[in-house]
Design a protein around this motif. Structure first.
Motif, PDB file in Angstrom:
ATOM      1  N   MET A   1      -0.298  18.382  -6.194  1.00 15.76           N
ATOM      2  CA  MET A   1      -1.015  17.284  -6.791  1.00 15.76           C
ATOM      3  C   MET A   1      -2.317  17.022  -6.065  1.00 15.76           C
ATOM      4  O   MET A   1      -3.082  16.177  -6.461  1.00 15.76           O
ATOM      5  N   ARG A   2      -2.531  17.732  -4.976  1.00 16.53           N
ATOM      6  CA  ARG A   2      -3.746  17.622  -4.176  1.00 16.53           C
ATOM      7  C   ARG A   2      -3.979  16.202  -3.657  1.00 16.53           C
ATOM      8  O   ARG A   2      -5.087  15.726  -3.570  1.00 16.53           O
ATOM      9  N   MET A   3      -2.879  15.518  -3.346  1.00 11.59           N
ATOM     10  CA  MET A   3      -2.984  14.201  -2.726  1.00 11.59           C
ATOM     11  C   MET A   3      -3.308  14.409  -1.256  1.00 11.59           C
ATOM     12  O   MET A   3      -2.942  15.432  -0.672  1.00 11.59           O
ATOM     13  N   LYS A   4      -3.951  13.453  -0.649  1.00 12.70           N
ATOM     14  CA  LYS A   4      -4.274  13.577   0.764  1.00 12.70           C
ATOM     15  C   LYS A   4      -3.000  13.696   1.599  1.00 12.70           C
ATOM     16  O   LYS A   4      -2.909  14.532   2.489  1.00 12.70           O
ATOM     17  N   ASP A   5      -1.994  12.863   1.303  1.00 20.68           N
ATOM     18  CA  ASP A   5      -0.721  12.925   2.022  1.00 20.68           C
ATOM     19  C   ASP A   5       0.413  12.605   1.048  1.00 20.68           C
ATOM     20  O   ASP A   5       0.792  11.443   0.895  1.00 20.68           O
ATOM     21  N   PRO A   6       0.961  13.632   0.386  1.00 18.67           N
ATOM     22  CA  PRO A   6       2.009  13.389  -0.603  1.00 18.67           C
ATOM     23  C   PRO A   6       3.384  13.101  -0.003  1.00 18.67           C
ATOM     24  O   PRO A   6       4.285  12.648  -0.701  1.00 18.67           O
ATOM     25  N   GLN A   9       5.141   9.501  -0.588  1.00 18.36           N
ATOM     26  CA  GLN A   9       5.540   9.259  -1.973  1.00 18.36           C
ATOM     27  C   GLN A   9       6.746  10.110  -2.354  1.00 18.36           C
ATOM     28  O   GLN A   9       7.711   9.618  -2.937  1.00 18.36           O
ATOM     29  N   GLU A  42       1.335  24.937  -0.009  1.00 18.73           N
ATOM     30  CA  GLU A  42       1.930  23.759   0.593  1.00 18.73           C
ATOM     31  C   GLU A  42       3.405  24.017   0.875  1.00 18.73           C
ATOM     32  O   GLU A  42       4.120  24.514   0.018  1.00 18.73           O
TER      33      GLU A  42
END
Length: 134
Positions: A1-6, A9, A42
């Motif tokens: 999801m290319r979140m900074k820090d998944p 969540q 990832e």
């Protein structure tokens, strides 16, 4: 999801899902950057640590790194590695893995088209065709 820090969540989601008596958790380790495949993606080590039931894991695995994940990195976990793209491009995938035959390449440009090209036209390995299974 290319979140900074998944991780926070998804830790919350996995923790809540573990209370639902689910049969398994299916995870995907991203091995795609845009439209290109990449070898390293990832890692989901945090998720493996959180989930105590069966795990289905996908993400561009090849037989060697799938075996390493299951037998060496997480032998105490019940992990099944999925081979989506390679399953399409290797109609004899299970035989190839069992016999140590190199996997045939898939053609990403044929994915998600309305043609049978790239879905049902990949060849069986010569060794499989010569085997008793044909």
């Amino acid at each position: 999801m290319r979140m900074k820090d998944p991780i926070p969540q998804f830790t919350d989601i996995i923790t809540k899902a573990s209370k639902l008596n689910l049969a398994y958790l299916h995870l995907l380790e991203s091995r795609v950057m845009g439209a290109e495949d990449c070898e390293e993606g990832e890692r989901l080590d945090f998720a493996y640590a959180l989930w105590n039931g069966p795990l289905l894991v996908a993400g561009g695995y090849k037989p060697a790194n799938a075996q390493r994940l299951v037998d060496t990195e997480y032998p105490e976990k019940d992990i099944v590695v999925m081979f989506g793209r390679h399953f399409i491009s290797n109609p004899d995938l299970v035989y190839r893995i069992k016999e140590g035959i190199e996997l045939g390449a898939y053609h990403r440009e044929t994915f998600y088209t309305s043609s049978a090209v790239g879905y049902v036209d990949y060849p069986f390995s010569p060794k499989y065709l010569a085997s008793e299974f044909v």
